[in-house]
Write a protein that holds these residues in place. Structure first.
Motif, PDB file in Angstrom:
ATOM      1  N   UNK A  30      97.145  94.218 -10.554  1.00  0.00           N
ATOM      2  CA  UNK A  30      95.853  94.149 -11.245  1.00  0.00           C
ATOM      3  C   UNK A  30      94.916  95.248 -10.745  1.00  0.00           C
ATOM      4  N   UNK A  31      94.272  95.996 -11.647  1.00  0.00           N
ATOM      5  CA  UNK A  31      93.344  97.051 -11.225  1.00  0.00           C
ATOM      6  C   UNK A  31      92.149  96.517 -10.432  1.00  0.00           C
ATOM      7  N   UNK A  32      91.793  95.251 -10.640  1.00  0.00           N
ATOM      8  CA  UNK A  32      90.668  94.655  -9.900  1.00  0.00           C
ATOM      9  C   UNK A  32      90.853  94.738  -8.388  1.00  0.00           C
ATOM     10  N   UNK A  33      92.104  94.812  -7.950  1.00  0.00           N
ATOM     11  CA  UNK A  33      92.395  94.721  -6.523  1.00  0.00           C
ATOM     12  C   UNK A  33      92.633  96.073  -5.848  1.00  0.00           C
ATOM     13  N   UNK A  34      92.445  97.171  -6.561  1.00  0.00           N
ATOM     14  CA  UNK A  34      92.686  98.496  -5.982  1.00  0.00           C
ATOM     15  C   UNK A  34      91.922  98.757  -4.685  1.00  0.00           C
ATOM     16  N   UNK A  35      90.662  98.321  -4.531  1.00  0.00           N
ATOM     17  CA  UNK A  35      89.963  98.594  -3.269  1.00  0.00           C
ATOM     18  C   UNK A  35      90.632  97.941  -2.056  1.00  0.00           C
ATOM     19  N   UNK A  36      91.449  96.921  -2.284  1.00  0.00           N
ATOM     20  CA  UNK A  36      92.038  96.184  -1.168  1.00  0.00           C
ATOM     21  C   UNK A  36      93.524  96.448  -0.966  1.00  0.00           C
ATOM     22  N   UNK A  37      94.111  97.345  -1.773  1.00  0.00           N
ATOM     23  CA  UNK A  37      95.551  97.587  -1.658  1.00  0.00           C
ATOM     24  C   UNK A  37      95.892  98.924  -1.019  1.00  0.00           C
ATOM     25  N   UNK A  38      94.926  99.717  -0.628  1.00  0.00           N
ATOM     26  CA  UNK A  38      95.182 101.014   0.000  1.00  0.00           C
ATOM     27  C   UNK A  38      95.271 100.832   1.521  1.00  0.00           C
ATOM     28  N   UNK A  39      96.479 101.021   2.112  1.00  0.00           N
ATOM     29  CA  UNK A  39      96.643 100.814   3.555  1.00  0.00           C
ATOM     30  C   UNK A  39      95.766 101.723   4.412  1.00  0.00           C
ATOM     31  N   UNK A  40      95.305 102.844   3.887  1.00  0.00           N
ATOM     32  CA  UNK A  40      94.459 103.759   4.653  1.00  0.00           C
ATOM     33  C   UNK A  40      93.002 103.295   4.694  1.00  0.00           C
TER      34      UNK A  40
END
Length: 107
Positions: A30-40
């Motif tokens: 889901x695009x809504x979760x992009x801020x929380x899926x980047x390991x960096x």
């Protein structure tokens, strides 16, 4: 870090684990979760694989859990708030109950 447990109960262990696997997949697609899926990112939220609970079966109900962890309380709360409507919408083939336990006392 900050933690939460997503717990699922169903007629079979497969049903409970399938719900938790679907819940984790939502975060990945889901695009809504992009801020929380980047390991960096410092806002990164980790979802660990679903496992049976220590007392896996109680009263003919199978139970499983998935640990969610994050280093930032604010990011953690925002992610959980965004995730809950998606969890409510998940359809399952059988009877299933789930709960979200923030800051669990036992894992």
């Amino acid at each position: 870090s900050y933690q939460a447990l997503v717990r699922a109960e169903g007629r079979t262990q497969e049903l409970a684990q399938a719900f938790l696997d679907s819940a984790a997949a939502i975060v990945g697609i889901e695009p809504d979760f992009e801020p929380w899926t980047d390991p960096a990112s410092k806002n990164y939220v980790t979802l660990y694989p679903a496992v049976p609970m220590p007392m896996q079966r109680i009263a003919n109900v199978e139970r499983a859990q998935m640990l969610v962890e994050a280093p930032s309380r604010m990011a953690f709360q925002r992610m959980l708030t965004a995730w809950q409507p998606h969890l409510r919408e998940l359809k399952t083939a059988g009877v299933l109950r789930w709960a979200l336990d923030v800051d669990p006392l036992t894992i």
